[in-house]
Design a protein around this motif. Structure first.
Motif, PDB file in Angstrom:
ATOM      1  N   PHE A 176       0.819  -1.211   0.000  1.00 29.77           N
ATOM      2  CA  PHE A 176       0.000   0.000   0.000  1.00 29.77           C
ATOM      3  C   PHE A 176       0.859   1.270   0.000  1.00 29.77           C
ATOM      4  O   PHE A 176       0.494   2.255  -0.634  1.00 29.77           O
ATOM      5  N   ASN A 223      -7.817   2.610  -7.172  1.00 32.68           N
ATOM      6  CA  ASN A 223      -9.149   2.871  -6.623  1.00 32.68           C
ATOM      7  C   ASN A 223     -10.226   2.795  -7.701  1.00 32.68           C
ATOM      8  O   ASN A 223     -11.340   2.371  -7.421  1.00 32.68           O
ATOM      9  N   MET A 247     -10.853  -0.877  -8.009  1.00 38.38           N
ATOM     10  CA  MET A 247     -11.642  -1.333  -6.858  1.00 38.38           C
ATOM     11  C   MET A 247     -13.128  -0.990  -7.038  1.00 38.38           C
ATOM     12  O   MET A 247     -14.002  -1.712  -6.604  1.00 38.38           O
ATOM     13  N   GLY A 302     -11.513   1.494   5.270  1.00 41.70           N
ATOM     14  CA  GLY A 302     -10.724   1.139   4.077  1.00 41.70           C
ATOM     15  C   GLY A 302     -11.634   1.117   2.866  1.00 41.70           C
ATOM     16  O   GLY A 302     -11.557   0.227   2.026  1.00 41.70           O
ATOM     17  N   SER A 327     -11.925   3.029   0.230  1.00 35.52           N
ATOM     18  CA  SER A 327     -11.472   3.554  -1.059  1.00 35.52           C
ATOM     19  C   SER A 327     -12.210   4.861  -1.393  1.00 35.52           C
ATOM     20  O   SER A 327     -12.325   5.730  -0.541  1.00 35.52           O
ATOM     21  N   HIS A 335     -17.276   3.826  -3.146  1.00 30.27           N
ATOM     22  CA  HIS A 335     -18.262   3.270  -4.073  1.00 30.27           C
ATOM     23  C   HIS A 335     -19.291   2.393  -3.371  1.00 30.27           C
ATOM     24  O   HIS A 335     -20.453   2.381  -3.740  1.00 30.27           O
ATOM     25  N   ASP A 360     -10.550   6.072   4.855  1.00 29.00           N
ATOM     26  CA  ASP A 360      -9.414   5.458   4.145  1.00 29.00           C
ATOM     27  C   ASP A 360      -8.197   6.328   4.433  1.00 29.00           C
ATOM     28  O   ASP A 360      -8.299   7.338   5.161  1.00 29.00           O
ATOM     29  N   LEU A 361      -7.071   5.979   3.860  1.00 32.43           N
ATOM     30  CA  LEU A 361      -5.853   6.762   4.067  1.00 32.43           C
ATOM     31  C   LEU A 361      -6.043   8.181   3.526  1.00 32.43           C
ATOM     32  O   LEU A 361      -6.794   8.377   2.559  1.00 32.43           O
ATOM     33  N   VAL A 407      -5.932   8.736  -0.118  1.00 31.98           N
ATOM     34  CA  VAL A 407      -7.046   8.204  -0.904  1.00 31.98           C
ATOM     35  C   VAL A 407      -8.259   9.127  -0.791  1.00 31.98           C
ATOM     36  O   VAL A 407      -8.824   9.560  -1.800  1.00 31.98           O
ATOM     37  N   HIS A 439      -8.471   8.209   7.919  1.00 26.77           N
ATOM     38  CA  HIS A 439      -8.234   7.411   9.128  1.00 26.77           C
ATOM     39  C   HIS A 439      -7.363   6.202   8.780  1.00 26.77           C
ATOM     40  O   HIS A 439      -7.626   5.489   7.810  1.00 26.77           O
ATOM     41  N   ASP A 440      -6.360   6.006   9.611  1.00 27.16           N
ATOM     42  CA  ASP A 440      -5.481   4.845   9.465  1.00 27.16           C
ATOM     43  C   ASP A 440      -6.040   3.748  10.367  1.00 27.16           C
ATOM     44  O   ASP A 440      -6.135   3.939  11.583  1.00 27.16           O
ATOM     45  N   PHE A 441      -6.421   2.620   9.760  1.00 28.67           N
ATOM     46  CA  PHE A 441      -7.093   1.601  10.581  1.00 28.67           C
ATOM     47  C   PHE A 441      -6.165   0.883  11.570  1.00 28.67           C
ATOM     48  O   PHE A 441      -6.615   0.039  12.345  1.00 28.67           O
ATOM     49  N   PHE A 442      -4.887   1.245  11.569  1.00 29.21           N
ATOM     50  CA  PHE A 442      -3.999   0.703  12.611  1.00 29.21           C
ATOM     51  C   PHE A 442      -4.025   1.592  13.857  1.00 29.21           C
ATOM     52  O   PHE A 442      -3.367   1.300  14.847  1.00 29.21           O
ATOM     53  N   HIS A 494     -14.742  -4.159   3.261  1.00 30.80           N
ATOM     54  CA  HIS A 494     -14.850  -4.925   2.015  1.00 30.80           C
ATOM     55  C   HIS A 494     -13.450  -5.119   1.431  1.00 30.80           C
ATOM     56  O   HIS A 494     -12.762  -4.141   1.127  1.00 30.80           O
ATOM     57  N   SER A 495     -13.069  -6.367   1.260  1.00 30.06           N
ATOM     58  CA  SER A 495     -11.762  -6.690   0.658  1.00 30.06           C
ATOM     59  C   SER A 495     -10.623  -5.950   1.343  1.00 30.06           C
ATOM     60  O   SER A 495      -9.719  -5.435   0.684  1.00 30.06           O
ATOM     61  N   ASP A 550      -6.172  -8.439   2.457  1.00 30.47           N
ATOM     62  CA  ASP A 550      -4.873  -7.829   2.120  1.00 30.47           C
ATOM     63  C   ASP A 550      -3.794  -8.150   3.151  1.00 30.47           C
ATOM     64  O   ASP A 550      -2.618  -7.830   2.918  1.00 30.47           O
TER      65      ASP A 550
HETATM   66  C1  LIG Z   1      -8.371  -3.862  -1.563  1.00 33.85           C
HETATM   67  S1  LIG Z   1      -8.772  -2.214  -1.194  1.00 33.85           S
HETATM   68  C2  LIG Z   1     -10.500  -2.327  -0.858  1.00 33.85           C
HETATM   69  C3  LIG Z   1     -11.184  -1.031  -1.030  1.00 33.85           C
HETATM   70  C4  LIG Z   1     -12.694  -1.031  -0.819  1.00 33.85           C
HETATM   71  N1  LIG Z   1     -13.078  -1.474   0.488  1.00 33.85           N
HETATM   72  C5  LIG Z   1     -13.340  -1.886  -1.887  1.00 33.85           C
HETATM   73  O1  LIG Z   1     -13.745  -2.997  -1.598  1.00 33.85           O
HETATM   74  O2  LIG Z   1     -13.409  -1.457  -3.028  1.00 33.85           O
HETATM   75  C6  LIG Z   1      -8.074  -1.941   0.407  1.00 33.85           C
HETATM   76  C7  LIG Z   1      -8.247  -0.536   0.910  1.00 33.85           C
HETATM   77  O3  LIG Z   1      -7.594  -0.426   2.183  1.00 33.85           O
HETATM   78  C8  LIG Z   1      -7.023   0.856   2.232  1.00 33.85           C
HETATM   79  N2  LIG Z   1      -5.971   0.881   3.264  1.00 33.85           N
HETATM   80  C9  LIG Z   1      -4.750   0.285   3.230  1.00 33.85           C
HETATM   81  N3  LIG Z   1      -4.069   0.540   4.357  1.00 33.85           N
HETATM   82  C10 LIG Z   1      -4.877   1.315   5.132  1.00 33.85           C
HETATM   83  C11 LIG Z   1      -4.750   1.888   6.423  1.00 33.85           C
HETATM   84  N4  LIG Z   1      -3.648   1.712   7.140  1.00 33.85           N
HETATM   85  N5  LIG Z   1      -5.786   2.594   6.912  1.00 33.85           N
HETATM   86  C12 LIG Z   1      -6.922   2.768   6.180  1.00 33.85           C
HETATM   87  N6  LIG Z   1      -7.106   2.253   4.948  1.00 33.85           N
HETATM   88  C13 LIG Z   1      -6.091   1.530   4.432  1.00 33.85           C
HETATM   89  C14 LIG Z   1      -6.498   1.080   0.855  1.00 33.85           C
HETATM   90  O4  LIG Z   1      -6.220   2.444   0.595  1.00 33.85           O
HETATM   91  C15 LIG Z   1      -7.636   0.520   0.020  1.00 33.85           C
HETATM   92  O5  LIG Z   1      -8.595   1.498  -0.296  1.00 33.85           O
END
Ligand SMILES: C[S@@+](CC[C@H](N)C(=O)[O-])C[C@H]1O[C@@H](n2cnc3c(N)ncnc32)[C@H](O)[C@@H]1O
Length: 425
Positions: free
Chosen positions: A212, A226, A229, A268, A270, A273, A293-294, A297, A313-316, A330-331, A335
């Motif tokens: 990422f 994106n 996605m 996360g 994106s 959508h 999302d980041l 993004v 927002h960073d999900f960590f 979603h998806s 990852d």
């Molecule tokens: C495979 S994509 C899925 C996107 C969306 N949920 C979809 O299904 O179309 C994974 C998403 O996780 C986001 N992502 C990755 N690391 C992240 C983080 N640390 N915090 C928030 N979002 C993050 C990416 O930017 C990306 O949009």
């Protein structure tokens, strides 16, 4: 004389199970001859009553037709298909996307000459003539005469960036990692990859960065990712559609949600959508929707519905939205390997309100037999970054290890992500 242990010694003859097997003959004979009559019968049966708008019937027919091709094709033809045609048609398609060939070909079904297409795209007519022949041979455009072509549904779709972006995206951020998989496996003694910091992606792209971080380096690639996605799941049943997940009963009823309360947080998410789709399909669902999302993004999200709050927002890190009716991913978990997912989940578990909040995980649940080719392809792509699609058993084990329990797995169609509905344990 063939080898006696079932492996070829290069003579074309193999001795196995007491029999001499002529591999050379097998190589040029239909792959599964015994299955052909039944598949032909099945194809006829599937075709009866088929209408162009019946998606289920179309998919069934397509699946039988595909099985029939695999049965009819000789091993030699299969080798040529895998080794010659797939990589080369990809190269021709990506070039077409790059020079806006599909826009030049147009969407109005009028055939165009190679000379005209060369003039519009600036490609040497001699080169374009060769590329067009291959694109036509691979079903990407329709040949209407000598050096003359018309568009089809596929080429028309490639006139829009959100669809065609898949090609440059795969080349710049996935394909070299996928090609590196065999060498990566060998180097790691054929262990199942489970680390995001030791992956075929890093080997293929010669980088220490995680996937990422790498993708966010260039805005154009982030946009392509994106976009991809946003469209890859189009046309398939979505969890918010009728007959999949009962949104009204499971999410809305029984949850006293005021206008200021949060109904759904897409973590996360994106470009948003999924939330836009949800709002379109459930215009009167109460409460706010939050897209997270980041920062790199969400900065590109320009046209969100007024009920959608866009949040970097960073999900960590700690989840800032507490006690939402549902947190949705979603998806995202596919990852990451389990130990990383546990960190993402811990932040959501801490924000969930006991007896009220749900976690909705929209992901593939890989069946024990008959996994769909789109699911297994995605699993291989995820393998490249050290993660993967999960089986039901693996979902139970991951989610339970994070303090959650699966209330129900809702599924609609083979090869389509399920909705795994979870509560606090
Ligand atoms: C495979 S994509 C899925 C996107 C969306 N949920 C979809 O299904 O179309 C994974 C998403 O996780 C986001 N992502 C990755 N690391 C992240 C983080 N640390 N915090 C928030 N979002 C993050 C990416 O930017 C990306 O949009």
């Amino acid at each position: 004389m063939g080898s006696s242990n079932g492996t070829s010694n290069g003579t074309g003859q193999v001795f196995a199970n007491g029999k001499n097997i002529d591999v050379e003959k097998i190589a040029v004979s239909a792959n599964l001859p015994a299955q052909i009559p039944a598949l032909l019968e099945q194809l006829n049966a599937d075709g009866i009553g088929y209408t162009i708008t019946d998606t289920e019937a179309r998919l069934k027919l397509l699946e039988t037709a595909r099985s029939l091709v695999y049965a009819l094709e000789t091993p030699r033809e299969a080798i040529i298909r895998h080794c010659w045609s797939e990589s080369t048609s990809y190269a021709a398609l990506e070039t077409g996307v790059d020079v806006r060939l599909f826009q030049a070909l147009g969407t109005d079904d009028t055939p165009k000459s190679v000379a005209k297409l060369a003039e519009t795209t600036g490609v040497d007519p001699a080169l374009l003539s060769r590329l067009m022949k291959h694109l036509a041979a691979m079903g990407a455009v329709v040949e209407t005469g000598s050096d003359e072509y018309a568009p089809n549904g596929f080429s028309k779709t490639l006139t829009e960036e959100r669809y065609s972006d898949a090609f440059p995206l795969m080349t710049s951020r996935f394909t070299q990692g996928i090609i590196a998989l065999p060498a990566f496996f060998k180097k790691n003694n054929y262990r199942n990859p489970t680390s995001p910091t030791n992956t075929a992606f890093q080997m293929g792209y010669n980088t220490d960065m995680g996937f990422f971080g790498h993708i966010q380096q260039e805005p154009i690639t982030a946009k392509q990712f994106n976009n991809h996605m946003g469209v890859y799941a189009q046309g398939r049943p979505r969890w918010m559609d009728p007959g999949f997940y009962p949104v009204q009963e499971q999410l809305i009823d029984g949850a006293a949600i005021g206008e200021k309360d949060v109904l759904l947080v897409d973590v996360g998410g994106s470009f948003g959508h999924d939330l836009s789709d949800f709002r379109r399909k459930w215009p009167n669902a109460p409460g706010k929707l939050v897209l997270q999302d980041l920062p790199e993004v969400v900065v590109s999200v320009k046209e969100a519905h007024s009920s959608i709050e866009v949040m970097a927002h960073d999900f960590f890190k700690e989840q800032p939205v507490k006690g939402a009716r549902a947190y949705y991913m979603h998806s995202v978990l596919h990852d990451w390997p389990d130990d990383v997912c546990q960190k993402i989940l811990a932040n959501l578990v801490a924000a969930m309100e006991p007896g009220y909040s749900k976690l909705l995980v929209n992901e593939n649940v890989v069946p024990s037999t008959g996994a769909y080719w789109e699911t297994t392809s995605l699993d291989m792509i995820m393998m490249e970054i050290g993660s993967g699609e999960r089986t039901e058993h693996q979902w139970h084990s991951l989610l339970e290890s994070a303090g959650l329990k699966i209330a129900k797995i809702w599924s609609a169609q083979r090869g389509v992500e399920s909705l795994i509905e979870c509560e606090l344990a």
